[in-house]
Design a protein around this motif. Structure first.
Motif, PDB file in Angstrom:
ATOM      1  N   CYS A  62     109.137  -7.293  80.981  1.00 37.88           N
ATOM      2  CA  CYS A  62     109.490  -6.210  80.631  1.00 37.88           C
ATOM      3  C   CYS A  62     108.298  -5.289  80.044  1.00 37.88           C
ATOM      4  O   CYS A  62     108.329  -4.121  80.208  1.00 37.88           O
ATOM      5  CB  CYS A  62     110.328  -6.368  79.391  1.00 37.88           C
ATOM      6  N   ALA A  63     107.389  -5.903  79.435  1.00 37.38           N
ATOM      7  CA  ALA A  63     106.150  -5.100  78.904  1.00 37.38           C
ATOM      8  C   ALA A  63     105.430  -4.548  80.020  1.00 37.38           C
ATOM      9  O   ALA A  63     104.929  -3.364  79.898  1.00 37.38           O
ATOM     10  CB  ALA A  63     105.258  -6.066  78.106  1.00 37.38           C
ATOM     11  N   LEU A  64     105.160  -5.173  81.028  1.00 41.52           N
ATOM     12  CA  LEU A  64     104.282  -4.813  82.100  1.00 41.52           C
ATOM     13  C   LEU A  64     105.084  -3.756  82.682  1.00 41.52           C
ATOM     14  O   LEU A  64     104.371  -2.693  83.252  1.00 41.52           O
ATOM     15  CB  LEU A  64     103.930  -6.015  83.071  1.00 41.52           C
ATOM     16  N   ALA A  65     106.575  -3.912  83.031  1.00 37.49           N
ATOM     17  CA  ALA A  65     107.277  -2.569  83.497  1.00 37.49           C
ATOM     18  C   ALA A  65     107.040  -1.679  82.793  1.00 37.49           C
ATOM     19  O   ALA A  65     107.274  -0.369  83.332  1.00 37.49           O
ATOM     20  CB  ALA A  65     108.742  -3.207  83.774  1.00 37.49           C
ATOM     21  N   ARG A  66     107.167  -1.781  81.596  1.00 39.18           N
ATOM     22  CA  ARG A  66     107.099  -0.627  80.738  1.00 39.18           C
ATOM     23  C   ARG A  66     105.875   0.211  80.664  1.00 39.18           C
ATOM     24  O   ARG A  66     105.849   1.399  80.582  1.00 39.18           O
ATOM     25  CB  ARG A  66     107.454  -1.018  79.119  1.00 39.18           C
TER      26      ARG A  66
ATOM     27  N   GLU B 212     111.080  -3.275  86.492  1.00 44.58           N
ATOM     28  CA  GLU B 212     111.337  -4.742  86.126  1.00 44.58           C
ATOM     29  C   GLU B 212     111.468  -5.593  87.314  1.00 44.58           C
ATOM     30  O   GLU B 212     110.806  -6.841  87.286  1.00 44.58           O
ATOM     31  CB  GLU B 212     112.334  -5.129  85.126  1.00 44.58           C
ATOM     32  N   VAL B 213     112.069  -5.326  88.515  1.00 40.66           N
ATOM     33  CA  VAL B 213     112.402  -6.055  89.637  1.00 40.66           C
ATOM     34  C   VAL B 213     110.950  -6.091  90.278  1.00 40.66           C
ATOM     35  O   VAL B 213     110.703  -7.117  90.532  1.00 40.66           O
ATOM     36  CB  VAL B 213     113.491  -5.376  90.451  1.00 40.66           C
ATOM     37  N   PHE B 214     110.454  -5.092  90.362  1.00 40.36           N
ATOM     38  CA  PHE B 214     109.167  -5.067  91.022  1.00 40.36           C
ATOM     39  C   PHE B 214     108.018  -6.087  90.531  1.00 40.36           C
ATOM     40  O   PHE B 214     107.416  -6.858  91.106  1.00 40.36           O
ATOM     41  CB  PHE B 214     108.286  -3.679  91.016  1.00 40.36           C
ATOM     42  N   VAL B 215     108.014  -5.667  89.043  1.00 37.96           N
ATOM     43  CA  VAL B 215     106.845  -6.631  88.327  1.00 37.96           C
ATOM     44  C   VAL B 215     107.382  -8.273  88.269  1.00 37.96           C
ATOM     45  O   VAL B 215     106.675  -9.083  88.570  1.00 37.96           O
ATOM     46  CB  VAL B 215     106.717  -6.266  86.860  1.00 37.96           C
ATOM     47  N   ALA B 216     108.723  -8.633  88.346  1.00 38.89           N
ATOM     48  CA  ALA B 216     109.089  -9.744  88.207  1.00 38.89           C
ATOM     49  C   ALA B 216     108.979 -10.388  89.820  1.00 38.89           C
ATOM     50  O   ALA B 216     108.708 -11.638  89.599  1.00 38.89           O
ATOM     51  CB  ALA B 216     110.558  -9.801  88.109  1.00 38.89           C
ATOM     52  N   ALA B 217     108.945  -9.722  90.986  1.00 41.76           N
ATOM     53  CA  ALA B 217     108.496 -10.215  92.038  1.00 41.76           C
ATOM     54  C   ALA B 217     107.190 -10.197  92.398  1.00 41.76           C
ATOM     55  O   ALA B 217     106.807 -11.311  93.282  1.00 41.76           O
ATOM     56  CB  ALA B 217     109.106  -9.454  93.124  1.00 41.76           C
ATOM     57  N   LEU B 218     106.157  -9.937  91.729  1.00 44.70           N
ATOM     58  CA  LEU B 218     104.955 -10.057  91.674  1.00 44.70           C
ATOM     59  C   LEU B 218     104.555 -11.296  91.779  1.00 44.70           C
ATOM     60  O   LEU B 218     103.600 -11.828  92.803  1.00 44.70           O
ATOM     61  CB  LEU B 218     104.053  -9.225  90.891  1.00 44.70           C
ATOM     62  N   PRO B 219     104.529 -12.230  90.768  1.00 50.18           N
ATOM     63  CA  PRO B 219     103.816 -13.693  90.975  1.00 50.18           C
ATOM     64  C   PRO B 219     104.459 -14.380  92.138  1.00 50.18           C
ATOM     65  O   PRO B 219     103.723 -15.400  92.306  1.00 50.18           O
ATOM     66  CB  PRO B 219     104.382 -14.152  89.661  1.00 50.18           C
TER      67      PRO B 219
ATOM     68  N   GLY C 182      97.672  -4.815  79.332  1.00 50.20           N
ATOM     69  CA  GLY C 182      97.427  -4.082  80.795  1.00 50.20           C
ATOM     70  C   GLY C 182      97.582  -5.501  81.667  1.00 50.20           C
ATOM     71  O   GLY C 182      97.689  -6.393  81.435  1.00 50.20           O
ATOM     72  N   PHE C 183      97.681  -5.207  83.218  1.00 54.82           N
ATOM     73  CA  PHE C 183      97.574  -6.118  84.201  1.00 54.82           C
ATOM     74  C   PHE C 183      97.055  -5.549  85.355  1.00 54.82           C
ATOM     75  O   PHE C 183      97.004  -4.550  85.758  1.00 54.82           O
ATOM     76  CB  PHE C 183      99.032  -6.748  84.107  1.00 54.82           C
ATOM     77  N   LEU C 184      96.946  -6.779  86.075  1.00 55.25           N
ATOM     78  CA  LEU C 184      96.365  -6.403  87.516  1.00 55.25           C
ATOM     79  C   LEU C 184      96.990  -7.591  88.385  1.00 55.25           C
ATOM     80  O   LEU C 184      97.084  -8.670  88.211  1.00 55.25           O
ATOM     81  CB  LEU C 184      94.817  -6.576  87.808  1.00 55.25           C
ATOM     82  N   ALA C 185      97.483  -7.061  89.585  1.00 59.30           N
ATOM     83  CA  ALA C 185      98.196  -7.964  90.553  1.00 59.30           C
ATOM     84  C   ALA C 185      97.169  -7.601  91.755  1.00 59.30           C
ATOM     85  O   ALA C 185      96.838  -6.722  92.208  1.00 59.30           O
ATOM     86  CB  ALA C 185      99.693  -7.518  90.832  1.00 59.30           C
ATOM     87  N   ARG C 186      96.812  -9.140  92.353  1.00 62.58           N
ATOM     88  CA  ARG C 186      96.245  -9.060  93.523  1.00 62.58           C
ATOM     89  C   ARG C 186      96.646 -10.034  94.709  1.00 62.58           C
ATOM     90  O   ARG C 186      97.188 -11.290  94.042  1.00 62.58           O
ATOM     91  CB  ARG C 186      94.670  -9.298  93.245  1.00 62.58           C
ATOM     92  N   ARG C 187      96.526  -9.963  95.724  1.00 58.16           N
ATOM     93  CA  ARG C 187      96.561 -10.885  96.714  1.00 58.16           C
ATOM     94  C   ARG C 187      95.098 -10.946  97.439  1.00 58.16           C
ATOM     95  O   ARG C 187      94.691 -10.082  98.059  1.00 58.16           O
ATOM     96  CB  ARG C 187      97.545 -10.728  97.792  1.00 58.16           C
TER      97      ARG C 187
ATOM     98  N   GLN D  44      96.904  -4.801  94.345  1.00 58.42           N
ATOM     99  CA  GLN D  44      98.144  -4.037  94.503  1.00 58.42           C
ATOM    100  C   GLN D  44      98.579  -3.023  93.166  1.00 58.42           C
ATOM    101  O   GLN D  44      99.036  -2.132  93.529  1.00 58.42           O
ATOM    102  CB  GLN D  44      99.442  -5.176  94.502  1.00 58.42           C
ATOM    103  N   ALA D  45      98.157  -3.775  92.142  1.00 56.49           N
ATOM    104  CA  ALA D  45      98.358  -2.862  90.779  1.00 56.49           C
ATOM    105  C   ALA D  45      97.548  -3.031  89.812  1.00 56.49           C
ATOM    106  O   ALA D  45      97.037  -4.219  89.626  1.00 56.49           O
ATOM    107  CB  ALA D  45      99.806  -3.104  90.460  1.00 56.49           C
ATOM    108  N   LEU D  46      97.011  -2.087  89.188  1.00 57.50           N
ATOM    109  CA  LEU D  46      96.182  -2.248  88.101  1.00 57.50           C
ATOM    110  C   LEU D  46      96.469  -1.254  87.140  1.00 57.50           C
ATOM    111  O   LEU D  46      96.322   0.172  87.168  1.00 57.50           O
ATOM    112  CB  LEU D  46      94.423  -2.084  88.222  1.00 57.50           C
ATOM    113  N   HIS D  47      97.158  -1.743  85.868  1.00 57.72           N
ATOM    114  CA  HIS D  47      97.661  -0.605  85.131  1.00 57.72           C
ATOM    115  C   HIS D  47      97.139  -1.125  83.492  1.00 57.72           C
ATOM    116  O   HIS D  47      97.220  -2.140  83.167  1.00 57.72           O
ATOM    117  CB  HIS D  47      99.213  -0.458  85.016  1.00 57.72           C
ATOM    118  N   VAL D  48      96.881  -0.073  82.612  1.00 62.75           N
ATOM    119  CA  VAL D  48      96.448  -0.284  81.351  1.00 62.75           C
ATOM    120  C   VAL D  48      97.248   0.546  80.429  1.00 62.75           C
ATOM    121  O   VAL D  48      97.506   1.731  80.815  1.00 62.75           O
ATOM    122  CB  VAL D  48      95.075  -0.152  80.858  1.00 62.75           C
ATOM    123  N   ALA D  49      97.839   0.080  79.411  1.00 60.37           N
ATOM    124  CA  ALA D  49      98.636   0.640  78.477  1.00 60.37           C
ATOM    125  C   ALA D  49      98.180   1.787  77.769  1.00 60.37           C
ATOM    126  O   ALA D  49      96.699   1.890  77.749  1.00 60.37           O
ATOM    127  CB  ALA D  49      99.161  -0.029  77.374  1.00 60.37           C
TER     128      ALA D  49
END
Length: 148
Positions: A15-19, A41-48, A64-69, A74-79
């Motif tokens: 929820c926090a990352l989706a926000r 939320e669906v997008f973030v929940a599927a990332l792991p 903040g978070f980073l998603a990578r393969r 794929q995503a880098l976001h900081v509040a």
């Protein structure tokens, strides 16, 4: 690190990352709002399930978070309230430390991100007219390579 740490994401982060994503979209005047908070939320929940997701936290706060393969980010976001503290750089450098090549896409209009990535040594590899993005916005592919 100044009061925050980085760890693997878990279900409690969704929820926090989706926000963080949704807040960025809403604060960015050139970014169309295409997704609901539930979509985010669906997008973030599927990332792991397909990516390694790392989260910067200070206590219960997600900064903040980073998603990578592998070497593809794929995503880098900081509040919003946590930008400029080195969180994005720390998340990105975790990838740079282990991958010989790192690549990512960002929108051409995202001047703050472009400045950040160029400062971190990324080079422009490709530009598009945006016809291949959901948002219809021109984007740019950036690549970082270990110096040999």
């Amino acid at each position: 690190m100044t009061g925050w740490s980085i760890a693997d994401a878990d279900e409690s982060d969704v929820c926090a990352l989706a926000r963080i994503i949704g807040d960025w979209v809403h604060e960015t005047d050139w970014m169309p709002v295409l997704h609901t908070p539930e979509d985010d939320e669906v997008f973030v929940a599927a990332l792991p399930g397909t990516h390694k997701v790392r989260v910067a936290r200070r206590g219960a706060d997600r900064l903040g978070f980073l998603a990578r393969r592998s070497g593809h980010v794929q995503a880098l976001h900081v509040a919003a309230g946590s930008r400029g503290l080195g969180i994005g750089k720390a998340l990105l450098h975790e990838v740079i430390e282990v991958e010989p090549t790192v690549e990512l896409w960002t929108f051409q209009a995202n001047l703050r991100a472009l400045t950040f990535y160029r400062r971190e040594g990324f080079q422009e590899a490709e530009r598009t007219d945006g016809s291949g993005t959901d948002e219809g916005l021109p984007d740019v592919r950036l690549i970082w390579r270990h110096k040999t």
